[in-house]
Motif scaffolding. Structure first.
Motif, PDB file in Angstrom:
ATOM      1  N   LEU A 178       0.837  -1.143  -0.128  1.00 43.15           N
ATOM      2  CA  LEU A 178       0.070   0.069  -0.055  1.00 43.15           C
ATOM      3  C   LEU A 178       0.974   1.333   0.186  1.00 43.15           C
ATOM      4  O   LEU A 178       2.033   1.009   0.305  1.00 43.15           O
ATOM      5  N   GLN A 179       0.213   2.584  -0.237  1.00 44.91           N
ATOM      6  CA  GLN A 179       1.187   3.582  -0.234  1.00 44.91           C
ATOM      7  C   GLN A 179       0.068   4.746   0.078  1.00 44.91           C
ATOM      8  O   GLN A 179      -1.196   4.611  -0.333  1.00 44.91           O
ATOM      9  N   GLU A 180       0.569   5.872   0.888  1.00 45.15           N
ATOM     10  CA  GLU A 180      -0.315   6.895   1.106  1.00 45.15           C
ATOM     11  C   GLU A 180       0.403   8.003   0.653  1.00 45.15           C
ATOM     12  O   GLU A 180       1.793   8.205   1.311  1.00 45.15           O
ATOM     13  N   PHE A 184      -8.935  -6.568   7.949  1.00 42.92           N
ATOM     14  CA  PHE A 184      -9.409  -5.093   8.820  1.00 42.92           C
ATOM     15  C   PHE A 184      -8.453  -4.104   8.976  1.00 42.92           C
ATOM     16  O   PHE A 184      -8.747  -2.753   8.715  1.00 42.92           O
ATOM     17  N   ASP A 185      -7.300  -4.403   9.395  1.00 37.51           N
ATOM     18  CA  ASP A 185      -6.154  -3.519   9.602  1.00 37.51           C
ATOM     19  C   ASP A 185      -5.889  -2.585   8.145  1.00 37.51           C
ATOM     20  O   ASP A 185      -5.922  -1.562   8.204  1.00 37.51           O
ATOM     21  N   GLU A 208      -9.036   3.285   4.015  1.00 39.99           N
ATOM     22  CA  GLU A 208     -10.246   4.088   4.284  1.00 39.99           C
ATOM     23  C   GLU A 208      -9.692   5.330   4.610  1.00 39.99           C
ATOM     24  O   GLU A 208     -10.469   6.534   4.436  1.00 39.99           O
ATOM     25  N   ALA A 209      -8.363   5.336   5.256  1.00 36.21           N
ATOM     26  CA  ALA A 209      -7.797   6.685   5.678  1.00 36.21           C
ATOM     27  C   ALA A 209      -6.866   7.242   4.590  1.00 36.21           C
ATOM     28  O   ALA A 209      -6.272   8.573   4.572  1.00 36.21           O
ATOM     29  N   GLY A 210      -6.914   6.608   3.311  1.00 34.45           N
ATOM     30  CA  GLY A 210      -6.339   7.120   2.058  1.00 34.45           C
ATOM     31  C   GLY A 210      -5.094   6.569   1.525  1.00 34.45           C
ATOM     32  O   GLY A 210      -4.770   6.765   0.438  1.00 34.45           O
ATOM     33  N   ALA A 211      -4.782   5.216   1.982  1.00 35.31           N
ATOM     34  CA  ALA A 211      -3.889   4.447   1.418  1.00 35.31           C
ATOM     35  C   ALA A 211      -4.517   3.767   0.158  1.00 35.31           C
ATOM     36  O   ALA A 211      -5.522   3.470  -0.025  1.00 35.31           O
TER      37      ALA A 211
END
Length: 177
Positions: A70-72, A151-152, A158-161
């Motif tokens: 993942l990346q944010e 879920f993690d 959901e926070a943008g990643a």
């Protein structure tokens, strides 16, 4: 936020349209042919919403299970994640000072990012960390506090990643050496 019986939120109409063929197969597998679905949509909105919510669990669950990276991105901060089976590792890069580089630019390759930073003379701070996955907040069945990888990762998304191919994570990993 999902109800306690569901881990993930309901897909939006836009997201549902993107997976329409899979949704049609899901309905058929659950004994809901096309004409019945049209009737349910017109007469039983609560049941229609329940079916969409159940399908959403399947989509999120299968997607999250396959995530490796993942990346944010924020204009001056980039966080990348390697999502292993038991542990999530993070490599980040924060820009301090003035630069023309915007880390939200998805089209810029890592090598060009590094060159732009050198040219602009901005300071770069690399940081990293790792942790085990966190349990689902509504987990009540034994064993309690069991890590919930899916879920993690869902919370991060959901926070943008966003899902990535790992190129940036590996580039930052090399820079740490």
């Amino acid at each position: 936020m999902p109800s306690p019986t569901f881990k993930y939120r309901r897909l939006t109409l836009e997201e549902l349209k993107e997976v329409e063929p899979q949704f049609i197969r899901f309905l058929a597998a659950n004994g809901v042919p096309g004409e019945e679905w049209k009737r349910i949509l017109g007469e039983e909105l609560e049941r229609a919403d329940q079916l969409i919510l159940e399908f959403s669990q399947v989509v999120f669950g299968s997607t999250l299970e396959r995530i490796e990276y993942l990346q944010e991105r924020k204009p001056n901060d980039l966080r990348t994640y390697a999502c292993g089976p038991d542990l999530i590792r993070m490599n980040g890069l924060r820009i301090e000072g003035q630069t023309s580089l915007d880390l939200t630019d998805q089209n810029m390759p890592p090598s060009e990012m590094l060159q732009r930073l050198k040219t602009d003379g901005a300071r770069v701070k690399l940081y990293s960390g790792e942790r085990p996955y966190r349990p689902h907040p509504n987990q009540t069945e034994p064993p309690e506090n069991q890590p919930d990888r899916s879920f993690d990762l869902y919370r991060l998304m959901e926070a943008g990643a966003r899902i990535s191919n790992g190129e940036l994570f590996n580039t930052l990993e090399e820079l740490k050496k």
